[in-house]
Design a protein around this motif. Structure first.
Motif, PDB file in Angstrom:
ATOM      1  N   UNK A  15       0.855  -1.178   0.000  1.00  0.00           N
ATOM      2  CA  UNK A  15       0.000   0.000   0.000  1.00  0.00           C
ATOM      3  C   UNK A  15       0.894   1.232   0.000  1.00  0.00           C
ATOM      4  N   UNK A  16       0.346   2.354  -0.393  1.00  0.00           N
ATOM      5  CA  UNK A  16       1.142   3.577  -0.447  1.00  0.00           C
ATOM      6  C   UNK A  16       1.529   4.075   0.950  1.00  0.00           C
ATOM      7  N   UNK A  17       0.959   3.502   1.987  1.00  0.00           N
ATOM      8  CA  UNK A  17       1.254   3.937   3.362  1.00  0.00           C
ATOM      9  C   UNK A  17       2.253   3.027   4.086  1.00  0.00           C
ATOM     10  N   UNK A  18       2.796   2.037   3.389  1.00  0.00           N
ATOM     11  CA  UNK A  18       3.779   1.145   4.002  1.00  0.00           C
ATOM     12  C   UNK A  18       5.074   1.152   3.189  1.00  0.00           C
ATOM     13  N   UNK A  19       6.135   1.666   3.794  1.00  0.00           N
ATOM     14  CA  UNK A  19       7.458   1.625   3.176  1.00  0.00           C
ATOM     15  C   UNK A  19       8.114   0.314   3.579  1.00  0.00           C
ATOM     16  N   UNK A  20       8.542  -0.453   2.589  1.00  0.00           N
ATOM     17  CA  UNK A  20       9.141  -1.762   2.840  1.00  0.00           C
ATOM     18  C   UNK A  20      10.613  -1.712   2.413  1.00  0.00           C
ATOM     19  N   UNK A  21      11.472  -2.135   3.325  1.00  0.00           N
ATOM     20  CA  UNK A  21      12.905  -2.153   3.066  1.00  0.00           C
ATOM     21  C   UNK A  21      13.371  -3.603   3.052  1.00  0.00           C
ATOM     22  N   UNK A  22      14.171  -3.931   2.025  1.00  0.00           N
ATOM     23  CA  UNK A  22      14.650  -5.302   1.842  1.00  0.00           C
ATOM     24  C   UNK A  22      16.147  -5.307   1.611  1.00  0.00           C
ATOM     25  N   UNK A  23      16.742  -6.439   1.945  1.00  0.00           N
ATOM     26  CA  UNK A  23      18.119  -6.723   1.574  1.00  0.00           C
ATOM     27  C   UNK A  23      18.081  -8.067   0.859  1.00  0.00           C
ATOM     28  N   UNK A  24      18.666  -8.113  -0.335  1.00  0.00           N
ATOM     29  CA  UNK A  24      18.656  -9.329  -1.164  1.00  0.00           C
ATOM     30  C   UNK A  24      17.244  -9.891  -1.306  1.00  0.00           C
ATOM     31  N   UNK A  25      16.262  -9.012  -1.430  1.00  0.00           N
ATOM     32  CA  UNK A  25      14.882  -9.429  -1.641  1.00  0.00           C
ATOM     33  C   UNK A  25      14.141  -9.869  -0.397  1.00  0.00           C
ATOM     34  N   UNK A  26      14.777  -9.796   0.764  1.00  0.00           N
ATOM     35  CA  UNK A  26      14.162 -10.219   2.024  1.00  0.00           C
ATOM     36  C   UNK A  26      13.818  -8.994   2.879  1.00  0.00           C
ATOM     37  N   UNK A  27      12.598  -8.941   3.363  1.00  0.00           N
ATOM     38  CA  UNK A  27      12.130  -7.816   4.166  1.00  0.00           C
ATOM     39  C   UNK A  27      12.808  -7.824   5.537  1.00  0.00           C
ATOM     40  N   UNK A  28      13.273  -6.637   5.959  1.00  0.00           N
ATOM     41  CA  UNK A  28      13.796  -6.499   7.313  1.00  0.00           C
ATOM     42  C   UNK A  28      13.171  -5.323   8.057  1.00  0.00           C
TER      43      UNK A  28
END
Length: 108
Positions: A15-28
Motif C-alpha cells: 500500500x502507499x502507506x507502508x514503506x518496505x525495506x529489503x536486503x537481497x529481496x528479504x524484508x527487514x
C-alpha cells in the motif's frame, strides 16, 4: 537510515502507506507512513522480541507477521532514536545472516 545499509532496496508493494525495506529481496523493515499510527516493524530473535514486548509498553508483537519473529515499535516511554536504530540494524543483520553467502552484501 535503512537506505544507508549495504544493498538495501525500498518499495511500497502492499500500500502507499507502508514503506518496505529489503536486503537481497528479504524484508527487514516496514515503516508506516501514517501520522495517526507511526510504527515500524522489524525482525527480531524470539527471546529478544519477548523481552522487548515485556519491557516497553509501545513495543508489541508484529501485526500480520509471525509474532514470534517480528515486533512493532511505536512512540512511547523509553522509545529512543538509539533504540529504533539498534532495532533496525539488528533486523538487517539477522536477515543478512540467514542469506546464502553468495547473496550477502559486503560487510558494513
Amino acid at each position: 537510515m535503512a537506505l544507508a545499509l549495504p544493498d538495501v532496496s525500498h518499495s511500497r508493494p502492499f500500500t502507499s502507506r507502508l514503506d518496505v525495506y529489503k536486503v537481497a529481496g528479504k524484508v527487514f523493515l516496514i515503516v508506516t507512513d501514517d501520522q495517526d499510527e507511526q510504527i515500524i516493524t522489524v525482525k527480531c530473535e524470539p527471546e529478544h522480541a519477548r523481552a522487548r514486548v515485556h519491557d516497553y509498553a509501545s513495543i508489541a508483537p508484529g501485526r500480520y507477521l509471525d509474532k514470534r519473529h517480528w515486533i512493532l515499535l511505536g512512540p512511547g516511554p523509553g522509545i529512543t532514536k538509539r533504540l529504533v536504530t539498534d532495532a533496525v540494524e539488528d533486523s538487517y543483520d539477522l536477515v543478512v545472516a540467514r542469506l546464502p553467502q553468495r547473496d550477502r552484501p559486503r560487510a558494513r
